[in-house]
Design an enzyme around this catalytic site. Sequence first.
Site, PDB file in Angstrom:
ATOM      1  N   ASP A 128      -7.544  -1.606   5.250  1.00  0.00           N
ATOM      2  CA  ASP A 128      -7.239  -2.591   4.574  1.00  0.00           C
ATOM      3  C   ASP A 128      -5.911  -2.510   4.013  1.00  0.00           C
ATOM      4  O   ASP A 128      -5.055  -1.618   4.062  1.00  0.00           O
ATOM      5  CB  ASP A 128      -8.130  -3.005   2.877  1.00  0.00           C
ATOM      6  CG  ASP A 128      -7.832  -1.522   2.193  1.00  0.00           C
ATOM      7  OD1 ASP A 128      -7.908  -0.467   2.532  1.00  0.00           O
ATOM      8  OD2 ASP A 128      -7.717  -1.932   1.073  1.00  0.00           O
ATOM      9  N   GLU A 161      -9.299   0.809   0.113  1.00  0.00           N
ATOM     10  CA  GLU A 161      -8.732   1.754  -0.417  1.00  0.00           C
ATOM     11  C   GLU A 161      -7.779   0.861  -1.612  1.00  0.00           C
ATOM     12  O   GLU A 161      -7.554   1.702  -2.471  1.00  0.00           O
ATOM     13  CB  GLU A 161      -7.661   2.616   0.570  1.00  0.00           C
ATOM     14  CG  GLU A 161      -7.120   3.746  -0.024  1.00  0.00           C
ATOM     15  CD  GLU A 161      -5.699   3.514  -0.609  1.00  0.00           C
ATOM     16  OE1 GLU A 161      -4.975   4.520  -1.283  1.00  0.00           O
ATOM     17  OE2 GLU A 161      -5.179   2.309  -0.473  1.00  0.00           O
TER      18      GLU A 161
END
EC number: 3.4.11.4
Length: 408
Positions: free
Chosen positions: A80, A173
């Site tokens: 991400d 994350e």
Amino acid sequence: MDKLLERFLNYVSLDTQSKAGVRQVPSTEGQWKLLHLLKEQLEEMGLINVTLSEKGTLMATLPANVPGDIPAIGFISHVDTSPDCSGKNVNPQIVENYRGGDIALGVGDEVLSPVMFPVLHQLLGQTLITTDGKTLLGADDKAGIAEIMTALAVLQQKNIPHGDIRVAFTPDEEVGKGAKHFDVDAFDARWAYTVDGGGVGELEFENFNAASVNIKIVGNNVHPGTAKGVMVNALSLAARIHAEVPADESPEMTEGYEGFYHLASMKGTVERADMHYIIRDFDRKQFEARKRKMMEIAKKVGKGLHPDCYIELVIEDSYYNMREKVAEHPHILDIAQQAMRDCGIEPQLKPIRGGTDGAQLSFMGLPCPNLFTGGYNYHGKHEFVTLEGMEKAVRVIVRIAELTAKQN
């Protein structure tokens, strides 16, 4: 190394921005697209035990090519990108043989300037990959992904001796959720490295202790003309709370090992106000003291309010400093430092003024310091990475695998 840049440009073309406040993991559909692409590529490379969990954790193994009791080690990156800046329609610019001065980002007024970012002075002659000034780049952490994938290819193609190499790619994350669903037992590595750092040579095994503080303030709204002795302005209470927070202990006033209080958002009306702080400190005792300070402030400001008006404070720990866990296994850092020196890189041990998946994983039984990627200025339109830095990261990953095999 021939496909390193190609891989990176391919990965950043996918919008994988994560989203806070979403229950599902991964929080966005774009992350699934990259995870499925990586799964396909790992399978094509011949890795074994390739699995993708329902929570979006992708794992795979490059089997050992030498006999012996060699510990399995891991390399981890996240798919991400930050919610702080758009990751849609990323349009990278490639600046070859950087000669200094400002770099125009696209056709607008945005520039990447050595006046604002002096590190550029150290990168003369290198190939820089920048944004077009409209989005972030996504080097955090797609540079890490490209480096791990390229290192796997190098280990295979050059038949470099290595033990079992585990790799994992995690979601969310940036919103603190990825590692919570990481199956350490299934990963089955003795230790690992996240490839999620910054400039060349960075090796990080210390990070903030982190907590979030959510404050709900309920006031009482009446007509201002008849408000004396009756109105309780929630916004005024919010202002009083923030005035009590040490002004010289904010992110913009601190560096190195200094902790801070950060007012991340505040909104409201006379009737109701909400404040969101984050607290950070490397020292556990100081971290606890900061949390107590916030509770004392809320109690002080809320003293004597009408029973129907109140201040509610909720503190939630996010992650802790992994130093106490990684320090129990000094050989993990020794190998990484030796690998860097063997590649002509002087290691720079420095604290992470933030967190990584490795912080949470270290407390889950998988010691996991952080390696550099060659990227800079994450989470914004001035983000960039150097191709040379990425190539050095690949060499370090390969050398870590080789040294681990040799030492056993």
